[in-house]
Design a protein around this motif. Structure first.
Motif, PDB file in Angstrom:
ATOM      1  N   ARG A   1     -13.223   3.868  16.433  1.00  0.00           N
ATOM      2  CA  ARG A   1     -12.078   2.964  16.581  1.00  0.00           C
ATOM      3  C   ARG A   1     -12.136   1.825  15.567  1.00  0.00           C
ATOM      4  N   THR A   2     -13.350   1.370  15.289  1.00  0.00           N
ATOM      5  CA  THR A   2     -13.516   0.309  14.284  1.00  0.00           C
ATOM      6  C   THR A   2     -13.092   0.810  12.915  1.00  0.00           C
ATOM      7  N   GLY A   3     -13.608   1.961  12.519  1.00  0.00           N
ATOM      8  CA  GLY A   3     -13.290   2.496  11.201  1.00  0.00           C
ATOM      9  C   GLY A   3     -11.821   2.792  11.025  1.00  0.00           C
ATOM     10  N   MET A   4     -11.201   3.383  12.044  1.00  0.00           N
ATOM     11  CA  MET A   4      -9.784   3.728  11.932  1.00  0.00           C
ATOM     12  C   MET A   4      -8.904   2.491  11.895  1.00  0.00           C
ATOM     13  N   ALA A   5      -9.289   1.454  12.629  1.00  0.00           N
ATOM     14  CA  ALA A   5      -8.522   0.203  12.597  1.00  0.00           C
ATOM     15  C   ALA A   5      -8.550  -0.401  11.196  1.00  0.00           C
ATOM     16  N   LEU A   6      -9.697  -0.323  10.535  1.00  0.00           N
ATOM     17  CA  LEU A   6      -9.807  -0.873   9.186  1.00  0.00           C
ATOM     18  C   LEU A   6      -9.017  -0.042   8.185  1.00  0.00           C
ATOM     19  N   VAL A   7      -9.155   1.261   8.254  1.00  0.00           N
ATOM     20  CA  VAL A   7      -8.424   2.139   7.339  1.00  0.00           C
ATOM     21  C   VAL A   7      -6.921   1.956   7.499  1.00  0.00           C
ATOM     22  N   SER A   8      -6.473   1.742   8.730  1.00  0.00           N
ATOM     23  CA  SER A   8      -5.036   1.646   9.013  1.00  0.00           C
ATOM     24  C   SER A   8      -4.446   0.279   8.694  1.00  0.00           C
ATOM     25  N   ASN A   9      -5.276  -0.755   8.652  1.00  0.00           N
ATOM     26  CA  ASN A   9      -4.740  -2.113   8.555  1.00  0.00           C
ATOM     27  C   ASN A   9      -5.153  -2.893   7.316  1.00  0.00           C
ATOM     28  N   VAL A  10      -6.064  -2.350   6.520  1.00  0.00           N
ATOM     29  CA  VAL A  10      -6.533  -3.081   5.338  1.00  0.00           C
ATOM     30  C   VAL A  10      -6.142  -2.331   4.078  1.00  0.00           C
ATOM     31  N   GLY A  11      -5.453  -3.030   3.190  1.00  0.00           N
ATOM     32  CA  GLY A  11      -5.045  -2.424   1.931  1.00  0.00           C
ATOM     33  C   GLY A  11      -6.150  -2.480   0.894  1.00  0.00           C
ATOM     34  N   GLY A  12      -5.891  -1.918  -0.252  1.00  0.00           N
ATOM     35  CA  GLY A  12      -6.848  -1.939  -1.345  1.00  0.00           C
ATOM     36  C   GLY A  12      -8.069  -1.094  -1.040  1.00  0.00           C
ATOM     37  N   ALA A  13      -9.198  -1.469  -1.639  1.00  0.00           N
ATOM     38  CA  ALA A  13     -10.427  -0.692  -1.477  1.00  0.00           C
ATOM     39  C   ALA A  13     -11.176  -1.035  -0.194  1.00  0.00           C
ATOM     40  N   SER A  14     -10.999  -2.247   0.305  1.00  0.00           N
ATOM     41  CA  SER A  14     -11.810  -2.710   1.435  1.00  0.00           C
ATOM     42  C   SER A  14     -11.640  -1.863   2.686  1.00  0.00           C
TER      43      SER A  14
END
Length: 226
Positions: free
Chosen positions: A68-81
């Motif tokens: 859930r942590t990883g998917m939240a980041l992939v879905s909500n953070v642009g660019g490379a981060s």
């Protein structure tokens, strides 16, 4: 030996979110010097989404927590981060699986899996002036702290206090190494991302991804210390 609970791992993620929020402007300032000036804002948005996802329901196990942590980041953070931090956490979750408590050795192995994911996803190497320049030294320090002869007999006998002490020692060593590695990115020439366009002009600036990665390890040390 399995002394790091699911609750502590969740506290790590929440602590990282709080640290990113507190350092949002500093991370953005670092990024404004050699990047898109959005690292702090992007990562703060992503970690806020992580906290929202974790608040929605208790994690069933480590795989659930970090997925859930990883998917939240992939879905909500642009660019490379987003993809890089997201991959890091997704790989940790896959490595830990259905565990609800883990040992220092198991957590270290999972962190290594996360770093391998970042290497593959980012196609970076040590010295490229990226978050990898913090991840690798931090994990080297973790591994070195695992090899503590005085603790080995107690750990083999399953003494919980010894295992807890070892986890704290590993995380503290990793946090110290991460902070030093963060600062050591300043004299490097960036060879990846937007910063690479600056060439020699990137020298003298700390990499923003390295700075946020140092916060990640500081948050882990704080969670384990508590």
């Amino acid at each position: 030996m399995a002394d790091v609970s699911l609750e502590v791992l969740g506290a790590w993620l929440r602590g990282f979110a709080a640290a990113v929020a507190a350092n949002r402007d500093q991370l953005t300032a670092l990024d404004s010097a050699i990047g898109d000036a959005d690292h702090g804002a992007n990562l703060d948005r992503g970690m806020a989404a992580v906290v929202t996802a974790l608040d929605a329901r208790p994690a069933a196990d480590a795989a659930d927590l970090f997925a859930r942590t990883g998917m939240a980041l992939v879905s909500n953070v642009g660019g490379a981060s987003g993809p890089l931090f997201g991959t890091f956490f997704l790989r940790i979750g896959a490595a830990l699986g259905a565990a609800t408590t883990v040992s220092a050795m198991e957590l270290g192995a999972a962190l290594h899996a996360g770093v391998s994911g970042v290497e593959v996803r980012g196609k970076a190497e040590l010295g490229d002036k990226t978050m990898l320049d913090v991840l690798v030294p931090a994990l080297d320090a973790w591994d070195a702290a695992l090899d503590v002869p005085d603790s080995a007999p107690q750990l083999r006998n399953g003494a919980p206090s010894a295992a807890s002490a070892l986890s704290r020692s590993c995380s503290a060593a990793a946090a110290r190494a991460a902070a030093a590695a963060r600062d050591a990115t300043a004299p490097l020439v960036a060879r990846k991302g937007r910063a690479s366009y600056l060439g020699e002009r990137s020298v003298g600036h700390i990499d923003p991804g390295a700075a946020s990665t140092a916060l990640l390890f500081a948050a882990l040390a704080d969670a384990l210390a508590e």
